[in-house]
Design a protein around this motif. Sequence first.
Motif, PDB file in Angstrom:
ATOM      1  N   GLU A 116      10.193   0.368  -1.094  1.00 17.84           N
ATOM      2  CA  GLU A 116      10.183   0.720   0.516  1.00 17.84           C
ATOM      3  C   GLU A 116       9.077   2.134   0.797  1.00 17.84           C
ATOM      4  OE1 GLU A 116      12.782   1.183  -1.498  1.00 17.84           O
ATOM      5  OE2 GLU A 116      13.721   3.168  -1.333  1.00 17.84           O
ATOM      6  N   THR A 117       8.743   2.875  -0.314  1.00 19.45           N
ATOM      7  CA  THR A 117       8.122   3.896   0.098  1.00 19.45           C
ATOM      8  C   THR A 117       6.600   3.816   0.351  1.00 19.45           C
ATOM      9  OG1 THR A 117       9.312   5.338  -1.744  1.00 19.45           O
ATOM     10  CG2 THR A 117       7.283   5.895  -1.145  1.00 19.45           C
ATOM     11  N   LEU A 118       6.283   2.474  -0.003  1.00 16.18           N
ATOM     12  CA  LEU A 118       4.776   2.236   0.186  1.00 16.18           C
ATOM     13  C   LEU A 118       4.572   1.263   1.554  1.00 16.18           C
ATOM     14  CD1 LEU A 118       2.315   2.491  -1.395  1.00 16.18           C
ATOM     15  CD2 LEU A 118       2.363   0.434  -2.336  1.00 16.18           C
ATOM     16  N   GLY A 119       5.733   1.024   2.079  1.00 16.80           N
ATOM     17  CA  GLY A 119       5.819   0.264   3.283  1.00 16.80           C
ATOM     18  C   GLY A 119       5.493  -1.169   3.122  1.00 16.80           C
TER      19      GLY A 119
ATOM     20  N   ARG B  18       2.350  -3.712  -5.760  1.00 16.13           N
ATOM     21  CA  ARG B  18       2.757  -3.338  -4.340  1.00 16.13           C
ATOM     22  C   ARG B  18       1.471  -2.898  -3.714  1.00 16.13           C
ATOM     23  NH1 ARG B  18       7.435  -1.347  -6.635  1.00 16.13           N
ATOM     24  NH2 ARG B  18       6.869   0.762  -6.547  1.00 16.13           N
ATOM     25  N   CYS B  19       0.650  -2.036  -4.356  1.00 20.03           N
ATOM     26  CA  CYS B  19      -0.699  -1.655  -3.816  1.00 20.03           C
ATOM     27  C   CYS B  19      -1.752  -2.685  -3.623  1.00 20.03           C
ATOM     28  CB  CYS B  19      -1.226  -0.624  -4.704  1.00 20.03           C
ATOM     29  SG  CYS B  19      -0.262   0.903  -4.840  1.00 20.03           S
ATOM     30  N   ARG B  20      -1.689  -3.706  -4.367  1.00 18.79           N
ATOM     31  CA  ARG B  20      -2.680  -4.918  -4.386  1.00 18.79           C
ATOM     32  C   ARG B  20      -2.263  -5.676  -2.819  1.00 18.79           C
ATOM     33  NH1 ARG B  20      -2.747 -10.331  -4.938  1.00 18.79           N
ATOM     34  NH2 ARG B  20      -4.673 -11.378  -5.624  1.00 18.79           N
ATOM     35  N   ALA B  21      -0.904  -5.632  -2.702  1.00 24.07           N
ATOM     36  CA  ALA B  21      -0.488  -6.326  -1.570  1.00 24.07           C
ATOM     37  C   ALA B  21      -0.986  -5.753  -0.227  1.00 24.07           C
ATOM     38  CB  ALA B  21       1.164  -6.837  -1.541  1.00 24.07           C
TER      39      ALA B  21
END
Length: 243
Positions: free
Chosen positions: A107-110, A139-142
């Motif tokens: 959840e930290t990355l939104g 998650r960053c890739r998304a």
Amino acid sequence: MDSSSVQAYETVARVAAYDADMDLMHPNRHKMVDVITAVLAAAAEPRLVVDLGTGTGFLLARLLRRFPNCRAVAIDGSQQMVGEAKSRLGDLAQRVEFVIGDLRHPETLGAATGVADAVVSAYALHHLNLEEKAELLGRCRARLKEGGWFLNADLVAEEDEFLEGLTQEMRVAGIVERARGRDPRFPDAAATRRFLDDLQRNECDQPQKLADDLRIARECGYGHVTLLWKDTREVVWGGVRPL
Ligand SMILES: C[S@@+](CC[C@H](N)C(=O)[O-])C[C@H]1O[C@@H](n2cnc3c(N)ncnc32)[C@H](O)[C@@H]1O
């Protein structure tokens, strides 16, 4: 927050001395930020950048100055470090959304996908183990737009014990030389080694081998994954979310 890598950065003395210590222990940080900035400048000028483990905002400040139309999401687990970042940034902080959270928690990355032109990080991801890092990279890739860069300036472990020993010797010698006998923590190699061992244990440093970092980036679906810069145990590598 249940993470000693973050708790270490809530210590007032560590935070107050952080940037001076970084210059003493990691003078390459300036060059590494130059590399990240140059890659982003060569790509389409970024409008939204996510900075993982912002700390006192060293990288963030450089990006916001270089790219005046860029906004940023700055993520860190430490309130104290983010407080320092806000002081450093001054008016530039108006272009930043600060998120206090653990990078290991989804959840930290939104939840927004395909929104960021780049995800960057400096000296933060070596606090995660390989599995945690791989999950974060996914998650960053998304979060990235197609064609957006993931750029990581960080520490790595060497491929074998011989090379690891060599780079550690060079690391210690460099710190002792730069300290010039003026810092009581670094009078000689033995004391410096003890200081670094304590620091790494306290902050849960767990740098991975470069080949493993590049492999998980490829496995997470990044393209053009490459080493952009290296000096002994410090690297800048990156990859692109494919079109
Ligand atoms: C060595 S500092 C690097 C700060 C800055 N990027 C720089 O280049 O100077 C590492 C930062 O990562 C943060 N950090 C470490 N583990 C974290 C985690 N699991 N979640 C969020 N932040 C974390 C720490 O609070 C600290 O601010």
